[in-house]
Design a protein around this motif. Structure first.
Motif, short mmCIF file in Angstrom:
data_model
loop_
_atom_site.label_atom_id
_atom_site.label_comp_id
_atom_site.label_asym_id
_atom_site.label_seq_id
_atom_site.Cartn_x
_atom_site.Cartn_y
_atom_site.Cartn_z
N SER A 174 -5.87 -4.44 0.85
CA SER A 174 -6.53 -4.79 2.11
C SER A 174 -6.20 -6.23 2.50
O SER A 174 -6.02 -7.09 1.64
N THR A 234 -4.01 0.59 -2.72
CA THR A 234 -4.35 0.16 -1.37
C THR A 234 -4.65 -1.32 -1.40
O THR A 234 -5.51 -1.77 -2.17
N THR A 291 0.83 -1.20 0.00
CA THR A 291 0.00 0.00 0.00
C THR A 291 0.87 1.25 0.00
O THR A 291 1.75 1.42 0.86
#
Length: 124
Positions: free
Chosen positions: A123, A121, A90
């Protein structure tokens, strides 16, 4: 030279993204190109680079085997294919152009032109 990075987004760990960096002008094919990234609170770090011809590529150790840099000189575009993404990937990813002669492939100061960055990004 103006550089426009795109292709960032939100992806789950283990997923893939392909970043693109489009350059203006007619001298793109003579420039070595690079990708760097910067995570919040951290220094901008080298990711990958490719020579003007595409014949030589360079990677940061943590990206080897997961990321692939390539270019299409006919389209004035350099790509960064990112696979097996991890949360630690990220960052804002920046493309850079024009590595100055005899300078390091891996250092930010070696490149003259920079794009605006695209957010990636990952996750968990």
């Amino acid at each position: 030279v103006q550089l426009q990075a795109s292709g960032g987004g939100l992806v789950q760990a283990g997923g893939s993204l392909r970043l693109s960096c489009a350059a203006s002008g007619d001298t793109f094919s003579s420039y070595d190109m690079g990708w760097f990234r910067q995570a919040p609170g951290k220094e901008r770090e080298f990711v990958a680079a490719v020579s003007w011809s595409g014949s030589s590529t360079f990677y940061a150790d943590s990206m080897k085997g997961r990321f692939t840099i390539s270019r299409e000189n006919a389209k004035n575009t350099v790509y960064l294919q990112m696979n097996s993404l991890k949360p630690e990937d990220t960052a804002v990813y920046y493309c850079a152009a024009y590595r100055m002669m005899s300078s390091s492939w891996y250092e930010r100061k070696s490149y003259r032109y920079w794009g605006q960055g695209t957010q990636v990004t990952v996750s968990s």
